[in-house]
Motif scaffolding. Structure first.
Motif, mmCIF file in Angstrom:
data_model
loop_
_atom_site.group_PDB
_atom_site.id
_atom_site.type_symbol
_atom_site.label_atom_id
_atom_site.label_comp_id
_atom_site.label_asym_id
_atom_site.label_seq_id
_atom_site.Cartn_x
_atom_site.Cartn_y
_atom_site.Cartn_z
ATOM 1 N N ASN A 1 -5.209 -5.672 5.948
ATOM 2 C CA ASN A 1 -6.515 -5.016 5.830
ATOM 3 C C ASN A 1 -7.603 -6.062 6.024
ATOM 4 N N LYS A 2 -8.675 -5.676 6.698
ATOM 5 C CA LYS A 2 -9.725 -6.677 6.946
ATOM 6 C C LYS A 2 -10.630 -6.881 5.730
ATOM 7 N N ASP A 3 -10.514 -5.968 4.755
ATOM 8 C CA ASP A 3 -11.351 -6.059 3.551
ATOM 9 C C ASP A 3 -10.527 -6.655 2.403
ATOM 10 N N ALA A 4 -10.869 -7.859 2.003
ATOM 11 C CA ALA A 4 -10.112 -8.551 0.941
ATOM 12 C C ALA A 4 -10.186 -7.799 -0.385
ATOM 13 N N ASP B 1 -8.077 -8.603 10.880
ATOM 14 C CA ASP B 1 -8.168 -7.448 11.778
ATOM 15 C C ASP B 1 -6.758 -7.073 12.236
ATOM 16 N N LEU B 2 -6.381 -5.830 11.969
ATOM 17 C CA LEU B 2 -5.016 -5.397 12.306
ATOM 18 C C LEU B 2 -4.720 -5.540 13.796
ATOM 19 N N ASN B 3 -5.768 -5.431 14.612
ATOM 20 C CA ASN B 3 -5.553 -5.524 16.063
ATOM 21 C C ASN B 3 -5.160 -6.933 16.500
ATOM 22 N N SER C 1 -1.609 7.579 6.623
ATOM 23 C CA SER C 1 -2.421 8.044 5.490
ATOM 24 C C SER C 1 -3.014 9.401 5.863
ATOM 25 N N ARG C 2 -3.532 10.086 4.848
ATOM 26 C CA ARG C 2 -4.132 11.394 5.134
ATOM 27 C C ARG C 2 -5.362 11.256 6.033
ATOM 28 N N ALA C 3 -6.120 10.171 5.830
ATOM 29 C CA ALA C 3 -7.306 9.982 6.674
ATOM 30 C C ALA C 3 -6.891 9.850 8.135
ATOM 31 N N GLN D 1 -4.280 8.629 -4.169
ATOM 32 C CA GLN D 1 -3.448 9.704 -3.607
ATOM 33 C C GLN D 1 -2.466 9.155 -2.583
ATOM 34 N N HIS D 2 -2.786 8.075 -1.918
ATOM 35 C CA HIS D 2 -1.814 7.459 -0.994
ATOM 36 C C HIS D 2 -0.756 6.710 -1.797
ATOM 37 N N ARG D 3 -1.218 5.996 -2.819
ATOM 38 C CA ARG D 3 -0.280 5.217 -3.656
ATOM 39 C C ARG D 3 0.772 6.107 -4.285
ATOM 40 N N GLY E 1 -3.360 3.636 8.761
ATOM 41 C CA GLY E 1 -4.446 4.404 8.150
ATOM 42 C C GLY E 1 -5.625 4.564 9.086
ATOM 43 N N ARG E 2 -6.765 4.934 8.491
ATOM 44 C CA ARG E 2 -7.977 5.158 9.286
ATOM 45 C C ARG E 2 -8.357 3.898 10.066
ATOM 46 N N GLY E 3 -8.003 2.733 9.488
ATOM 47 C CA GLY E 3 -8.337 1.466 10.141
ATOM 48 C C GLY E 3 -7.698 1.302 11.511
ATOM 49 N N VAL E 4 -6.632 2.058 11.772
ATOM 50 C CA VAL E 4 -5.977 1.974 13.091
ATOM 51 C C VAL E 4 -6.930 2.504 14.170
ATOM 52 N N ILE F 1 -0.866 -0.594 7.063
ATOM 53 C CA ILE F 1 -1.759 -1.211 8.051
ATOM 54 C C ILE F 1 -3.065 -0.411 8.134
ATOM 55 N N GLY F 2 -4.156 -1.059 7.776
ATOM 56 C CA GLY F 2 -5.463 -0.374 7.838
ATOM 57 C C GLY F 2 -5.563 0.787 6.873
ATOM 58 N N ILE F 3 -4.943 0.619 5.697
ATOM 59 C CA ILE F 3 -4.947 1.652 4.642
ATOM 60 C C ILE F 3 -5.612 1.042 3.413
ATOM 61 N N SER F 4 -6.583 1.762 2.827
ATOM 62 C CA SER F 4 -7.334 1.173 1.710
ATOM 63 C C SER F 4 -6.543 1.151 0.407
ATOM 64 N N GLY F 5 -5.622 2.137 0.240
ATOM 65 C CA GLY F 5 -4.830 2.172 -0.994
ATOM 66 C C GLY F 5 -5.394 3.120 -2.031
ATOM 67 N N GLN G 1 2.608 12.250 7.041
ATOM 68 C CA GLN G 1 1.677 11.833 5.982
ATOM 69 C C GLN G 1 2.432 11.400 4.722
ATOM 70 N N VAL G 2 2.013 10.248 4.205
ATOM 71 C CA VAL G 2 2.585 9.716 2.963
ATOM 72 C C VAL G 2 1.548 9.883 1.861
ATOM 73 N N GLY G 3 1.983 10.376 0.713
ATOM 74 C CA GLY G 3 1.040 10.471 -0.402
ATOM 75 C C GLY G 3 1.212 11.718 -1.226
ATOM 76 N N GLN G 4 0.241 11.938 -2.094
ATOM 77 C CA GLN G 4 0.284 13.045 -3.052
ATOM 78 C C GLN G 4 0.505 14.380 -2.366
ATOM 79 N N THR G 5 -0.173 14.599 -1.245
ATOM 80 C CA THR G 5 -0.019 15.862 -0.537
ATOM 81 C C THR G 5 0.816 15.690 0.730
ATOM 82 N N GLY G 6 1.481 14.549 0.806
ATOM 83 C CA GLY G 6 2.381 14.293 1.925
ATOM 84 C C GLY G 6 3.771 14.001 1.396
HETATM 85 P P1 FAD Z 1 -9.819 4.560 4.277
HETATM 86 O O1 FAD Z 1 -9.891 4.745 2.817
HETATM 87 O O2 FAD Z 1 -11.013 4.867 5.103
HETATM 88 O O3 FAD Z 1 -9.371 3.052 4.527
HETATM 89 C C1 FAD Z 1 -9.267 2.474 5.783
HETATM 90 C C2 FAD Z 1 -8.977 0.986 5.564
HETATM 91 O O4 FAD Z 1 -8.774 0.365 6.801
HETATM 92 C C3 FAD Z 1 -10.115 0.263 4.847
HETATM 93 O O5 FAD Z 1 -9.600 -0.390 3.694
HETATM 94 C C4 FAD Z 1 -10.607 -0.755 5.887
HETATM 95 O O6 FAD Z 1 -10.990 -1.988 5.305
HETATM 96 C C5 FAD Z 1 -9.383 -0.917 6.751
HETATM 97 N N1 FAD Z 1 -9.679 -1.302 8.121
HETATM 98 C C6 FAD Z 1 -10.592 -0.717 8.962
HETATM 99 N N2 FAD Z 1 -10.535 -1.323 10.178
HETATM 100 C C7 FAD Z 1 -9.584 -2.298 10.084
HETATM 101 C C8 FAD Z 1 -9.094 -3.262 10.994
HETATM 102 N N3 FAD Z 1 -9.523 -3.340 12.263
HETATM 103 N N4 FAD Z 1 -8.120 -4.112 10.560
HETATM 104 C C9 FAD Z 1 -7.662 -4.051 9.278
HETATM 105 N N5 FAD Z 1 -8.107 -3.152 8.374
HETATM 106 C C10 FAD Z 1 -9.054 -2.297 8.783
HETATM 107 N N6 FAD Z 1 -4.382 10.298 1.170
HETATM 108 C C11 FAD Z 1 -3.158 9.954 1.610
HETATM 109 O O7 FAD Z 1 -2.984 8.923 2.277
HETATM 110 N N7 FAD Z 1 -2.083 10.759 1.348
HETATM 111 C C12 FAD Z 1 -2.178 11.902 0.641
HETATM 112 O O8 FAD Z 1 -1.172 12.599 0.461
HETATM 113 C C13 FAD Z 1 -3.456 12.275 0.142
HETATM 114 N N8 FAD Z 1 -3.614 13.384 -0.610
HETATM 115 C C14 FAD Z 1 -4.848 13.673 -1.122
HETATM 116 C C15 FAD Z 1 -4.988 14.755 -1.975
HETATM 117 C C16 FAD Z 1 -6.226 15.050 -2.534
HETATM 118 C C17 FAD Z 1 -6.338 16.223 -3.455
HETATM 119 C C18 FAD Z 1 -7.342 14.245 -2.204
HETATM 120 C C19 FAD Z 1 -8.694 14.538 -2.815
HETATM 121 C C20 FAD Z 1 -7.215 13.175 -1.354
HETATM 122 C C21 FAD Z 1 -5.976 12.877 -0.796
HETATM 123 N N9 FAD Z 1 -5.808 11.781 0.049
HETATM 124 C C22 FAD Z 1 -4.561 11.430 0.463
HETATM 125 C C23 FAD Z 1 -6.959 11.041 0.609
HETATM 126 C C24 FAD Z 1 -7.254 9.740 -0.095
HETATM 127 O O9 FAD Z 1 -8.135 9.969 -1.173
HETATM 128 C C25 FAD Z 1 -7.914 8.759 0.881
HETATM 129 O O10 FAD Z 1 -9.068 9.347 1.418
HETATM 130 C C26 FAD Z 1 -7.021 8.315 2.030
HETATM 131 O O11 FAD Z 1 -5.786 7.868 1.541
HETATM 132 C C27 FAD Z 1 -7.708 7.190 2.779
HETATM 133 O O12 FAD Z 1 -6.924 6.856 3.891
HETATM 134 P P2 FAD Z 1 -7.079 5.430 4.530
HETATM 135 O O13 FAD Z 1 -6.730 4.388 3.542
HETATM 136 O O14 FAD Z 1 -6.351 5.437 5.820
HETATM 137 O O15 FAD Z 1 -8.633 5.392 4.918
#
Ligand code: FAD
Length: 318
Positions: free
Chosen positions: A285-288, A303-305, A233-235, A270-272, A207-210, A263-267, A247-252
């Motif tokens: 995830n670094k955030d409990a 920390d995923l790293n 993840s979409r992010a 839409q991802h779930r 996820g974005r955390g990567v 890994i580094g995905i908040s959950g 991409q995994v999720g509602q729109t993936g």
């Molecule tokens: P974030 O929510 O930013 O989470 C990043 C996580 O990484 C955080 O929990 C943080 O604690 C952790 N992190 C950061 N740095 C580290 C580190 N060094 N070590 C460990 N952990 C770390 N999302 C999808 O995934 N798939 C979809 O298909 C999808 N479809 C969508 C459709 C619609 C209509 C909408 C509105 C949204 C959609 N989304 C989708 C987006 C979704 O709402 C979230 O924004 C997205 O899933 C967030 O991705 P993420 O968890 O990677 O990022």
């Protein structure tokens, strides 16, 4: 027994997709299963053995340039003509991008109801659909015409039921409207050593955390050590860390592997929606407080790293 049409999702490179085997399994509960293969010359012969293995007693083969030379539309025409002729009890189509377009066009051509994203289909045509990114389940029925239903990949475990299908060639004539969009070039997707995302029994997603495209190597490494596919993840995709097709999720894509590592995905919900039916979920995830831990069977707060390379090291030792 009534005939049930299953529109085959397959490709020359990957063969018959798992979702097709799921549809054949579901269709057996509704009647006599006929597979509809629409593709290039020789497609039916290539896929016949697998389709028979999962219970197709008949294969309708619409092959060649009239079907394959244009985008999607002739396939809907071919299925519509077949439906008018054989009057099946139901038509099952994969809930893929192409499948949904075929289903939509087919429903319009037949002036028929349509249900998408079903995960179950009862013998009486009642479909179970997962809606609002998996937050609710709805039971629905087509009220006009026959059930035309698209089935979400990874809804059920396919079960073999060997049969010896007879092949019937279809004559497909694309209409002028079908020919409005033409295929000008086909470039086969680079098939790496990793399994296809929606079919893999292990998926490791970042996820974005990567935090960067370069750092996705950490995710790829663990996926390779486990013999799994890589997801994102979409992010992560929107940030340009990994290509959109992963991409995994509602729109993936929807995955339902034996093991899903986030890994580094908040959950986010839409991802779930695309991974929550995975058998075992591991989160790093670094955030409990990250919502992914509500879903995870095993979680590592850190920390995923640091965590992921250590995990890779341990796996390498085995
Ligand atoms: P974030 O929510 O930013 O989470 C990043 C996580 O990484 C955080 O929990 C943080 O604690 C952790 N992190 C950061 N740095 C580290 C580190 N060094 N070590 C460990 N952990 C770390 N999302 C999808 O995934 N798939 C979809 O298909 C999808 N479809 C969508 C459709 C619609 C209509 C909408 C509105 C949204 C959609 N989304 C989708 C987006 C979704 O709402 C979230 O924004 C997205 O899933 C967030 O991705 P993420 O968890 O990677 O990022």
């Amino acid at each position: 027994m009534a005939e049930v049409l299953v529109v085959v999702e397959a490709s020359q490179a990957a063969g018959v997709k798992k979702v097709t085997l799921e549809m054949l399994t579901i269709a057996r509960g509704l009647g006599e299963v006929s597979a509809v293969v629409l593709g290039g010359s020789g497609a039916a012969a290539q896929f016949a053995e697998k389709l028979g293995e999962y219970g197709a007693t008949k294969i309708y083969a619409g092959e060649g340039e009239e079907v394959d030379g244009y985008l999607v539309a002739p396939k809907a025409t071919a299925v519509a003509e077949l439906v008018k002729r054989v009057q099946p009890a139901a038509v099952l189509i994969a809930s893929s991008q192409e499948g949904k377009e075929i289903a939509g066009r087919l429903a319009v051509k037949l002036d028929n109801g349509l249900l998408t994203d079903a995960v179950e289909l009862a013998a009486d045509g009642t479909a179970t659909q997962v809606v609002f990114a998996g937050a609710a389940i709805v039971k629905s029925k087509v009220t006009k015409g026959l059930p035309i239903v698209t089935i979400r990949p990874n809804s059920i475990t396919p079960e073999p039921a060997p049969a010896s299908p007879a092949v019937e060639q279809l004559t497909v004539v694309a209409t002028d409207a079908d020919k409005l969009t033409k295929v000008v070039e086909r470039v086969a997707e680079q098939k790496g050593s990793r399994p296809e995302l929606t079919e893999a029994s292990i998926v490791v997603s970042g996820g974005r955390g990567v935090a960067s495209a370069d750092n996705f190597k950490v995710v790829e490494e663990i996926a390779d050590l486990l013999g799994g596919a890589v997801g994102a993840s979409r992010a992560a995709v929107d940030s340009g860390y990994y290509p959109h097709q992963f991409q995994v999720g509602q729109t993936g894509k929807t995955v339902s592997p034996q093991l899903y590592v986030a890994i580094g995905i908040s959950g986010a919900i839409q991802h779930r929606a695309g991974m929550q039916t995975s058998k075992t979920i591991v989160a790093v995830n670094k955030d409990a407080e990250a919502p992914i831990f509500e879903l995870a069977d095993y979680g590592v707060v850190g920390d995923l790293n640091k965590v992921v390379p250590q995990a890779a090291e341990e796996i390498r030792k085995r």
